[in-house]
Motif scaffolding. Structure first.
Motif, PDB file in Angstrom:
ATOM      1  N   VAL A 117       0.844  -1.201   0.000  1.00 10.90           N
ATOM      2  CA  VAL A 117       0.000   0.000   0.000  1.00 10.90           C
ATOM      3  C   VAL A 117       0.881   1.254   0.000  1.00 10.90           C
ATOM      4  O   VAL A 117       0.639   2.205  -0.750  1.00 10.90           O
ATOM      5  N   MET A 118       1.924   1.228   0.819  1.00  6.59           N
ATOM      6  CA  MET A 118       2.800   2.402   0.905  1.00  6.59           C
ATOM      7  C   MET A 118       3.520   2.639  -0.427  1.00  6.59           C
ATOM      8  O   MET A 118       3.634   3.773  -0.881  1.00  6.59           O
ATOM      9  N   VAL A 119       4.008   1.560  -1.043  1.00  8.13           N
ATOM     10  CA  VAL A 119       4.742   1.714  -2.299  1.00  8.13           C
ATOM     11  C   VAL A 119       3.831   2.303  -3.379  1.00  8.13           C
ATOM     12  O   VAL A 119       4.196   3.258  -4.061  1.00  8.13           O
ATOM     13  N   VAL A 120       2.624   1.749  -3.504  1.00  7.34           N
ATOM     14  CA  VAL A 120       1.761   2.251  -4.584  1.00  7.34           C
ATOM     15  C   VAL A 120       1.267   3.670  -4.292  1.00  7.34           C
ATOM     16  O   VAL A 120       1.041   4.448  -5.216  1.00  7.34           O
ATOM     17  N   THR A 121       1.130   4.015  -3.030  1.00 10.17           N
ATOM     18  CA  THR A 121       0.629   5.363  -2.725  1.00 10.17           C
ATOM     19  C   THR A 121       1.728   6.402  -2.846  1.00 10.17           C
ATOM     20  O   THR A 121       1.534   7.452  -3.460  1.00 10.17           O
ATOM     21  N   VAL A 122       2.878   6.110  -2.266  1.00  6.88           N
ATOM     22  CA  VAL A 122       3.969   7.093  -2.346  1.00  6.88           C
ATOM     23  C   VAL A 122       4.487   7.161  -3.787  1.00  6.88           C
ATOM     24  O   VAL A 122       4.848   8.242  -4.271  1.00  6.88           O
TER      25      VAL A 122
END
Lengths: 369, 361, 480
Positions: free
Chosen positions: B226-231
């Motif tokens: 989730v963090m990778v795709v959002t950031v």
């Protein structure tokens, strides 16, 4: 089970006691025929106020409609346009394009950008345009008729930008991300182009070059070569047809999106561009041998590409606005650029797979492989 | 509820499916505010620290946290401490319910009032929180399948939008920021401790620590995604502007041009995690009250707890106050309780056990 | 049962049967001086068999000095009937007679002998009517208990197959058989099943609902918890998987427990098709279940609340269709749902040819005409029809009915709260199902209350070469 009913009834009683007996959500429901979907949103400054113009669609059987509203702030203007005639409501969830007027762009588009970023309905991949030489309201009104709307024209433009003179359509997200990363960003411009259709002159949106923003303010416009160079440096999808003047004739090559390779050495950026393409047509090139022609095509393509990249780099240098994010990219490679002029290498691989004999060269030799 | 045997795996699944709710509330915003574009890496130190913490605190064999606290602090002291935790959890429940309602209003129910969502949420959770524990943990199991599948699809669909330039560069100097960025993540992980109040119902032969460790790692893998795709979706400076970073990313997913804007669907599905968290909080409150007063576990109390959480949720005057609580007060109190006070009590209990020659786990 | 009169005498027997018209009593004299009574219930006994196997040998009885010797000879030899039983109590005698046995009463001794001469009047085994068979046995259960147990035994030729008899119903005394494979089926299931059947207090006629509601853990839940089948092959298959079977005299159905959610989405054809095809079809059934349950509610939610989810072209079509319809979407959907249920019910209750006509007329009226008359928009018809058709793929009628009920509930929740209402509704349904147990097995196993690795077994049929003996959820250490 009895206990569960007891729980439920207790909660319901408490719910009613607390005065929360209005079904707030029900009032949020709206029938589909009561909404108009905004497809294109135009914004301009007019008399110190924001002038918002929307082109809406309400079903395929109805004609596109245009509405305008003013407001002291952008969000006020948008709120003012929400309630449309006939009790309908404007919905921004399907907005495909946002067109910003030149005047507003010059004074800064912070508010508009902020609204889109924070909006709970608009998408960030909405196309972003700057309207040049004409206000968005005028362009939207002039290019929307009974059967066609500006939204359709701009959708067509997005699909065929390569053949319509090049360029690249940035989205709101591209723009905002670019601003965040480099402090500057590019936007595709459009202008009203007069076209004669069925005896009448109609206005259509046509692609111009890129507008360059310094922060959220419009700084200026790129030239065509700078724009082409920027597209290469930004590695954006871009196929284009390039006419080359060779030996009093014209050779048109159809180029695929160039491949860009960036590397850095001792703070100096090395840019390698590899471009592939096909010869689309050859005309009037009679006096050149085949191998020589090939060589010249390659050379010309390389020289054109070099020119584009150089122009873009020069613009970056002169404006001090790194719209291609070169410094950021060098940083990713673990380098810090020291301001030395980058090295540029261009390689062209032009295929000759088509029948390109138009007309047949006088000496009768075909260029067919 | 006595003698309701659940497995360690079921409890572990319930813990992390519930914690997905606060994770999405604070991430990636809180981490990005501190660690900027390197926030996606903050998940790694948080995972390491969280893993050690959870393994250590959840112990080898399952035992109710209430009984451990009462052992450590004595009957009276233990009850006082449990009462404090109980009151805090009721407030936390209200905060969770309000956050869920606020998220709905700010994302898909434009211009809607929060109260109806708040109350419906509280009522539904009271129903589940007042039911059987095994029913609740089994619900968690089913939800974990639904949310797991959904998360995988969404993360894969969003990978196309990830730009490496948004994730990089990450330099050695960023280490401090990355470590600090892991604090909000650790705050949420700490909330997992409250679920150990349900530990008394876990079959004694199960290894709770091991199961929690396993499920924790898979949850953190999802959070990392989730963090990778959002950031990676946009420049980090934009993320604080979004109502909710992850849902904004989802808003821009189009699957073959057929499905668009699936965020309403995802946000609605995310309600399941809020539902689980709130139901669990109500269930935990019942358990705690049960160990303060012997007959305090009655299911009927769940209705009262539900009503209290909704009433607490209504106390927040607006989204800004809620945000300040989300950013400051809630993490501070949560972390003080879960990382300082409760572990200290457990250490005290362990020492007491050593002195008395009794087994304390 | 008969508290006052216990002795076996003509008067007490007549009193016991309240001088019923079908009670036949005949005085017979054998060996010259011994008076005996021959009695049976007319219609329950086969008169041909009775005459041939009992009365003829009885009449040729010789050399008996008293009732005692006559009784001994009749019991040990002479009579051809395969089964003989001696009764000393009137209640035993009455019970036997009600089971179609003929009795010879020895008045002086106050005893009786009963012989099996059951009427063979029964329906022949025929094809199943409700459960379609494509590849598999063409026989179905009938109303006779013994025939049904025989049908099961034909499939499981093992001495371990145990049939335990029970009597149910205060007045009806219905024979019930609990069937399981000894040493294979979890004995707790058997004990629990017997306990629950034994506790049936209902004095009415034993109907399907009496059995199902009395042995279900959660009789208030509309979701089925007892597998009902008219197919012996499905019945036998479930026995082999470790379930307990229940057969009831007079009901052409077999009942199986524990019934868990996934069982109601399986069909015996899965075992007959290639495992890849069977797996795809099972997965499709799950998809259809979701589709049937959620489509109308989802439609309502996105059209009334979340229009942003609909791509612009589709949205334009929906707007176009909606413009000319005067009713709100909620009314449209509810009306269509109710009409659909009406049609289905009408088609079901009528004779097959009429039922089909009703269906066709209904489809034309509700579907086409309603759209043409602009009473409903075509998209609504599509959504409701899709949900309805998807519902038909659910193999179990009771499960399909439960889905129909909750489809309405979810639509109402969507109308009030949009996608949030739908999500809360689904959450509560899942919670409700998760809280249910069937004979100590989690209803949602293997999705919940069991180890996750069995999930693939629920959706995919594993290859027969790899199939293990029993359903792991039923035999391995059970989780809660």
């Amino acid at each position: 089970m009895k206990k569960l009913y007891l729980i439920l009834s207790l909660v319901l009683v408490l719910l009613l006691l607390s005065g929360c007996n209005n079904l707030g959500a029900l009032s949020l429901a709206i029938e589909p025929d009561e909404i108009s979907l905004v497809r294109t949103l135009g914004v301009e400054k007019s008399g110190g106020e924001y002038l918002v113009t929307v082109c809406t669609a309400s079903g395929q059987t109805r004609n596109p409609e245009i509405y305008s509203a003013k407001g002291e702030t952008f969000s006020l203007a948008v709120n003012n346009i929400m309630n449309l005639p006939q009790g309908r409501e404007a919905r921004f969830s399907h907005t495909e394009q946002v067109i910003i007027g030149e005047k507003l762009a010059q004074s800064g588009i912070d508010e508009v950008l902020d609204y889109i970023e924070r909006s709970d309905s608009m998408r960030l991949d909405t196309d972003f345009y700057i309207c040049r030489g004409i206000t968005p309201e005028e362009l939207i009104k002039a290019s929307t008729g009974e059967n066609i709307s500006i939204s359709d024209s701009l959708s067509y433009l997005r699909e065929n930008i390569g053949s319509l003179g090049g360029g690249y359509i940035f989205t709101c997200l591209d723009f905002a991300s670019g601003l965040g990363q480099n402090g500057c960003a590019l936007v595709q411009t459009i202008y009203g182009k007069e076209l004669l259709t069925e005896g009448e002159t109609e206005l259509f949106p046509a692609p111009g070059t890129f507008a360059l923003f310094n922060g959220t303010r419009l700084e200026g416009y790129l030239t065509e070569n700078e724009m082409r160079g920027a597209i290469i440096l930004l590695e954006k999808e871009n196929t284009q047809e390039l006419p080359l003047g060779i030996a009093e004739g014209v050779v048109t090559v159809k180029l695929q999106s160039p491949e860009l390779k960036l590397s850095a050495e001792k703070g100096r950026l090395i840019i390698t561009v590899k471009v592939k393409g096909d010869i689309a047509s050859v005309s009037g090139v009679n006096s050149v041998r085949e191998d020589e022609l090939r060589e010249r095509i390659d050379r010309e393509v390389c020289s054109e590409m070099y020119g584009y990249v150089k122009a873009a780099l020069d613009r970056i240098g002169s404006s001090k606005l790194d719209f291609a994010g070169l410094e950021h990219r060098a940083e990713i490679m673990g380098q810090r650029l020291n301001g030395t002029e980058p090295e540029i290498y261009v390689e062209a691989v032009i295929e000759r797979t088509y029948d390109i004999i138009d007309p047949l060269p006088e000496n009768g030799r075909s260029l067919r492989p | 509820m006595k003698g309701e045997n659940i497995t360690a795996r079921q409890l572990a699944v319930t813990v992390f499916i519930s914690l997905l709710s606060p994770f999405i509330r604070i991430l990636p915003r809180s981490a990005v505010n501190i660690a900027q574009n390197a926030a996606w890496l903050s998940v790694i130190p948080a995972t390491v620290a969280g893993f050690i913490y959870l393994r250590a605190i959840s112990g080898r064999t399952a035992k109710s946290l209430s009984s451990r606290i009462k052992y450590a602090l004595g009957n009276f002291g233990g009850k006082i401490f449990l009462s404090i935790i109980f009151l805090w959890l009721l407030f936390y429940g209200g905060f969770v319910a309000r956050s869920a309602a606020e998220r709905l209003v700010s994302t898909v129910y434009q211009r809607g009032g929060v109260s109806v969502f708040l109350w419906v949420m509280a009522a539904a959770s009271a129903l589940a929180g007042g039911g059987s524990l095994k029913g609740l943990v089994r619900t968690g199991e089913v939800f974990s399948v639904i949310i797991g599948v959904l998360l995988i699809i969404v993360i894969f669909a969003s990978v196309m939008n990830v730009e490496l330039e948004n994730l990089l560069p990450v330099k050695v100097e960023d280490t401090g920021k990355i470590l600090l960025g892991s604090l909000p993540i650790l705050d949420v992980i700490g909330a997992g401790l409250y679920f150990l109040f349900l530990g008394g119902s876990v079959r004694s032969r199960d290894n709770l620590g091991k199961e929690i460790g396993k499920k924790f790692l898979s949850t953190m893998a999802a959070i990392f995604g989730v963090m990778v795709v959002t950031v990676g979706f946009c420049h980090y400076s934009l993320i604080p502007n979004f109502q909710n970073g992850f849902f904004t990313v989802i808003r821009n997913i189009t699957i073959f041009g057929v499905v668009e804007r699936i965020e309403a669907l995802i946000i609605a599905t995310w309600i399941l995690t809020d539902f689980m968290l709130l139901s669990s909080v109500i269930m935990i409150c019942r358990k705690i009250l049960g160990s303060i007063f012997r007959s305090g576990e009655s299911p009927v109390l769940a209705a009262a707890f539900g009503a209290v959480t909704a009433a607490v949720g209504s106390l927040f005057p607006n989204a800004f106050v809620l945000e300040s609580f989300s950013d400051l007060y809630v993490p501070v109190i949560n972390m003080t309780l879960t990382y300082i006070l409760i572990p200290a009590v457990m250490v005290a209990g362990w020492i007491k056990g050593q002195v008395k020659g009794e087994k304390y786990e | 049962m008969l508290k006052k009169v216990h002795e076996i005498r003509e008067e007490s027997l007549t009193e016991a049967f309240n001088a019923s018209a079908d009670l036949e009593i005949r005085h017979i004299r054998v060996c010259g001086s011994i008076e005996l009574l021959l009695t049976y219930i007319d219609g329950l006994c086969s008169s041909v068999t009775a005459a041939e196997d009992v009365i003829r040998p009885l009449m040729s009885l010789e050399d008996c000095i008293d009732e005692g010797s006559a009784m001994e000879r009749l019991e040990k030899s002479v009579v051809y009937a395969p089964s003989v039983k001696s009764c000393e109590k009137l209640s035993e005698l009455v019970g036997d007679m009600l089971n179609g046995r003929i009795a010879i009463i020895f008045p002086k001794l106050g005893k009786a002998l009963t012989f099996e001469v059951k009427s063979t009047e029964k329906r022949a085994v025929s094809e199943p009517k409700e459960e379609k068979v494509m590849k598999g046995g063409r026989d179905a259960f009938v109303e006779t208990l013994r025939t049904n147990t025989a049908l099961v035994r034909k499939r499981i030729k093992s001495e371990k197959l145990t049939v335990r008899p029970l009597k149910v119903g205060k007045q009806t005394n219905t024979d019930v058989a609990v069937i399981y494979i000894d040493g294979f089926t979890d004995i707790n299931f058997v004990k629990e099943a017997e306990k629950r059947i034994g506790s049936i207090k209902n004095s009415d006629l034993i109907s399907s609902a009496t059995i199902v509601e009395n042995i279900s853990d959660h009789p208030n839940s509309p979701f089925p918890q007892v597998i009902t089948t008219e197919r012996p092959d499905k019945f036998a298959l479930n026995l082999v998987e470790g379930r307990v079977g229940i057969l009831v005299d007079g009901l052409p159905l077999g009942y199986l427990v524990p019934g868990t959610f996934t069982q109601f989405l399986k069909v015996p054809e899965d075992q007959a098709s290639h495992y890849a095809i069977a797996s795809i079809l099972t997965a499709l059934r799950y998809f259809c279940l979701a589709l049937s349950l959620l489509t109308p509610a989802f439609y309502v939610a996105i059209v009334m609340y979340h229009q942003e989810m609909i791509p612009i072209r589709l949205m334009s079509s929906i707007i176009d269709a909606k413009i000319s319809v005067p009713f709100p979407t909620a009314v449209e959907v509810l009306t269509m749902l109710i009409s659909f249920e009406l049609l289905q019910e009408a088609g079901l209750r009528l004779a097959a040819p009429v039922g089909q006509t009703v269906s066709i007329i209904g489809a034309l009226i509700v579907g086409q005409s309603a759209v043409e008359a602009k009473v409903v928009s075509p998209v609504v018809v599509v959504a409701i029809a899709l949900a309805g058709i998807a519902g038909y793929t659910i193999p179990d009628q009771d499960m399909a009915s439960a889905v129909r009920i909750f489809r309405f509930v979810l639509v109402l929740m969507s109308i009030t709260l949009g996608m949030f209402g739908l999500a809360i509704g689904v959450a509560l349904i899942i919670w409700g199902l998760a809280s249910m147990d069937s004979f100590g097995v989690a209803y949602l196993t293997p999705f919940a209350g069991s180890r996750g690795r069995y999930i693939k077994r629920a959706i995919f049929r594993i290859s027969m070469r790899k199939k293990r003996d029993r359903e792991p959820e039923l035999t391995e250490r059970r989780e809660r």
